[in-house]
Scaffold this motif. Structure first.
Motif, mmCIF file in Angstrom:
data_model
loop_
_atom_site.group_PDB
_atom_site.id
_atom_site.type_symbol
_atom_site.label_atom_id
_atom_site.label_comp_id
_atom_site.label_asym_id
_atom_site.label_seq_id
_atom_site.Cartn_x
_atom_site.Cartn_y
_atom_site.Cartn_z
ATOM 1 N N VAL A 43 79.048 12.735 3.501
ATOM 2 C CA VAL A 43 78.511 13.326 4.730
ATOM 3 C C VAL A 43 78.077 14.758 4.454
ATOM 4 N N LEU A 44 77.097 15.224 5.210
ATOM 5 C CA LEU A 44 76.769 16.646 5.191
ATOM 6 C C LEU A 44 77.612 17.360 6.241
ATOM 7 N N SER A 45 77.535 18.659 6.261
ATOM 8 C CA SER A 45 78.401 19.462 7.117
ATOM 9 C C SER A 45 78.169 19.223 8.605
ATOM 10 N N ASP A 46 77.027 18.650 8.960
ATOM 11 C CA ASP A 46 76.768 18.359 10.376
ATOM 12 C C ASP A 46 77.387 17.033 10.816
ATOM 13 N N GLY A 47 78.042 16.330 9.886
ATOM 14 C CA GLY A 47 78.709 15.074 10.211
ATOM 15 C C GLY A 47 77.871 13.840 9.998
#
Length: 258
Positions: free
Chosen positions: A193-197
């Motif tokens: 996942v990226l930091s934005d979910g």
């Protein structure tokens, strides 16, 4: 009498047709590029959390957020391990221009907190240098730059046989496809996942190779996946710049400390 029946039936037919059209409109919408996507964007990434497994990796859910804590230690071989480590392996990849950088893998303490209900951000934010997300084995993702606005052109030659490498403090990371994971789980698999979910998937979808042309400015799109059969926005790793992420996060990034 026959005319009266027709008068009574017509409103019922009209209502039925209206309801059928309304139900169709509620289930999907047409995007600017002519594709359809689910109208319901109340996403929940809880189903993929159990896929995060790695040495020194843990996660905890608190309300509507999840916090990953990772030592950022790859679960695969590399010439960047100290030679005394059991996972040390000399470079045996396919890049004839490979050139080892002077750094070694070392344990980190990286904490990423993000929403488990990711949503599109009204104001998109650019990714920064350093960690922008986390792979399912606990290794962090970096963006498409070797430095401020510097392409990966030369840095790629220092990527090990699994296409990762450490920076000067020993923080191992992936800028491009983590082929250990795509070999292990498949090129269409969930990778992290990226930091934005929002989740990251491999370069294949429905048996087809995904290219940059298939994706939006943020290097993602909305479609069904094996983990989210009702559809979800997700990023794809491709073989060309920007590889993992495009012009920034699609959603609102969480907090990362390292």
């Amino acid at each position: 009498m026959k005319n009266l029946k027709n008068i009574l039936i017509l409103p019922v037919l009209a209502a039925t047709i209206f309801m059928a059209c309304s139900n169709g409109d509620d289930s999907e919408i047409v995007t600017d590029d002519g594709n359809t996507q689910p109208a319901n964007t109340n996403y929940d990434i809880t189903p993929i959390l159990s896929k995060f497994v790695g040495t020194g990796l843990s996660y905890a859910v608190n309300g509507n957020t999840v916090t990953f804590t990772t030592q950022n230690l790859p679960n695969h071989t590399s010439p960047y391990w100290p030679t005394s480590n059991a996972l040390y392996e000399a470079y045996n990849g396919t890049n004839p221009n490979w050139n080892q950088n002077p750094n070694e893998i070392s344990a980190q303490n990286i904490v990423l907190t993000m929403s488990i209900n990711p949503a599109e951000a009204s104001n998109k934010q650019a990714t920064s240098l350093g960690p922008i997300g986390i792979a399912r084995n606990g290794v962090v993702f970096f963006n498409q730059y070797a430095g401020p606005d510097q392409p990966l052109t030369n840095e790629i030659d220092s990527f090990d046989q699994w296409l990762g490498h450490p920076q000067r403090t020993g923080q191992y990371h992936y800028h491009i496809e983590p082929i250990y994971l795509t070999h292990e789980f498949g090129e269409d698999a969930f990778l992290g996942v990226l930091s934005d979910g929002f989740p990251v998937y491999g370069p294949i979808e429905n048996g087809e190779v995904i290219t940059n042309a298939n994706l939006d400015d943020y290097h993602g799109h909305t479609s069904a996946t094996a983990d989210f059969p009702d559809g979800i926005y997700h990023y794809h790793i491709t073989s060309e710049d920007p590889y993992i992420n495009g012009s920034g996060y699609f959603g609102s990034p969480g907090n990362i400390t390292n």
